[in-house]
Design an enzyme around this catalytic site. Structure first.
Site, mmCIF file in Angstrom:
data_model
loop_
_atom_site.group_PDB
_atom_site.id
_atom_site.type_symbol
_atom_site.label_atom_id
_atom_site.label_comp_id
_atom_site.label_asym_id
_atom_site.label_seq_id
_atom_site.Cartn_x
_atom_site.Cartn_y
_atom_site.Cartn_z
ATOM 1 N N LYS A 5 22.419 13.298 3.280
ATOM 2 C CA LYS A 5 21.903 13.240 4.647
ATOM 3 C C LYS A 5 22.620 14.259 5.527
ATOM 4 C CE LYS A 5 22.953 9.860 7.700
ATOM 5 N NZ LYS A 5 23.255 10.462 9.031
ATOM 6 N N THR A 42 20.663 0.687 14.009
ATOM 7 C CA THR A 42 21.367 -0.469 13.448
ATOM 8 C C THR A 42 22.526 -0.937 14.311
ATOM 9 O OG1 THR A 42 22.684 1.036 12.076
ATOM 10 C CG2 THR A 42 20.736 0.043 11.068
ATOM 11 N N ARG A 87 30.584 5.831 4.597
ATOM 12 C CA ARG A 87 32.034 5.684 4.548
ATOM 13 C C ARG A 87 32.551 4.855 3.376
ATOM 14 N NH1 ARG A 87 32.171 4.803 10.982
ATOM 15 N NH2 ARG A 87 30.107 4.045 10.401
ATOM 16 N N LYS A 98 16.350 12.431 14.161
ATOM 17 C CA LYS A 98 15.838 11.400 15.076
ATOM 18 C C LYS A 98 15.127 12.041 16.282
ATOM 19 C CE LYS A 98 19.352 7.927 13.919
ATOM 20 N NZ LYS A 98 20.237 8.731 13.035
ATOM 21 N N ASP A 101 18.246 14.046 9.207
ATOM 22 C CA ASP A 101 18.232 12.905 10.121
ATOM 23 C C ASP A 101 18.482 13.380 11.553
ATOM 24 O OD1 ASP A 101 18.178 10.300 11.042
ATOM 25 O OD2 ASP A 101 20.285 9.923 10.556
ATOM 26 N N ASP A 148 10.550 13.262 21.593
ATOM 27 C CA ASP A 148 10.194 14.175 22.675
ATOM 28 C C ASP A 148 8.682 14.096 22.894
ATOM 29 O OD1 ASP A 148 10.356 16.429 24.524
ATOM 30 O OD2 ASP A 148 12.221 16.955 23.485
#
Length: 238
Positions: free
Chosen positions: A33, A124, A216, A62, A60, A65
């Site tokens: 990603k 999330t 992570r 996001k 990614d 607009d």
């Protein structure tokens, strides 16, 4: 796809040099990603480097607009040969339809496979309290995610990004081939950190997730390769 091909590892690093070092340290990871920080720092050249290494890319960004701007950005992303591209479902149907068409057109102009455009339903990090009190949306996170996913499907998109907690409900209302990308996935042996609505990788797949974003717990582990392998094994255990 095999389980290892369904796990997306974020390149949450600030530079091309750091990104390539992480990719080379984890050769068994095939899906990476690239988010806002790295893309702004490194630019599209990093995507070319990843593709040269036969890696799949989840871009990614996001995007959120007006329709014309969404279309232009998605056309450019489509030309980069990425596998997944994120937009915000909250941009509305007109923008989502424009984004989907432009991503396909951009890929066709470059002679590459078009990306699956997936809409972010609800971040999330947003829980029911934040949704109600801060965003003033009188729906539960699960109900809101379902409405956004139905909008994405109705707009012709190929999938959504959703919490693993929403995956099982979305599977009941959406086509079998509709892609569900689930971030906020944490093994039981990893710190939840800033992810509030989370499941383990195995639970997320059982709930219907297509791809898992696991960062992570892998990249910050003492032995990242061993952590990746352990997650894959847990997902396939009976």
């Amino acid at each position: 796809m095999t389980v290892d091909q369904r796990i997306i590892v974020p390149l949450d690093v600030p530079s091309t040099t750091a990104a390539i070092a992480l990719v080379e340290a984890l050769p068994q990871v095939s899906f990476w990603k690239v988010g806002l920080e790295l893309f702004i720092s490194a630019g599209p050249g990093l995507l070319d480097e990843l593709r040269a290494r036969q890696k799949r890319i989840f871009l990614d960004l996001k995007l959120h607009d007006i329709p014309n701007t969404m279309a232009g950005a998605c056309a450019a992303a489509g030309r980069c040969g990425v596998s997944l591209l994120t937009v915000h479902a909250a941009a509305g149907k007109e923008a989502l339809v424009a984004a989907q068409a432009a991503a396909i057109a951009g890929a066709e102009s470059a002679g590459v496979a078009p990306p699956v455009v997936v809409a972010v339903t609800l971040l999330t990090s947003v829980d029911s309290k934040a949704l109600a009190l801060e965003l003033k949306i009188p729906l539960s996170p699960t109900d809101y995610a379902l409405q956004m996913a139905l909008l994405a499907n109705d707009s012709g998109l190929g999938g959504v990004v959703c919490s693993p907690h929403e995956a099982s409900q979305l599977r009941r209302f959406l086509p079998a081939d509709f892609v569900l990308v689930c971030p906020g996935v944490r093994p039981t042996w990893a710190d939840r950190q800033d992810q509030r609505r989370t499941l383990t990788p195995a639970q997320a797949i059982q709930a219907g997730a297509t791809c898992l974003v696991v960062g992570r717990p892998i990249t910050s582990a003492p032995d990242p390769a061993a952590a990746f392998r352990r997650i894959c094994e847990e997902c396939t255990a009976p």
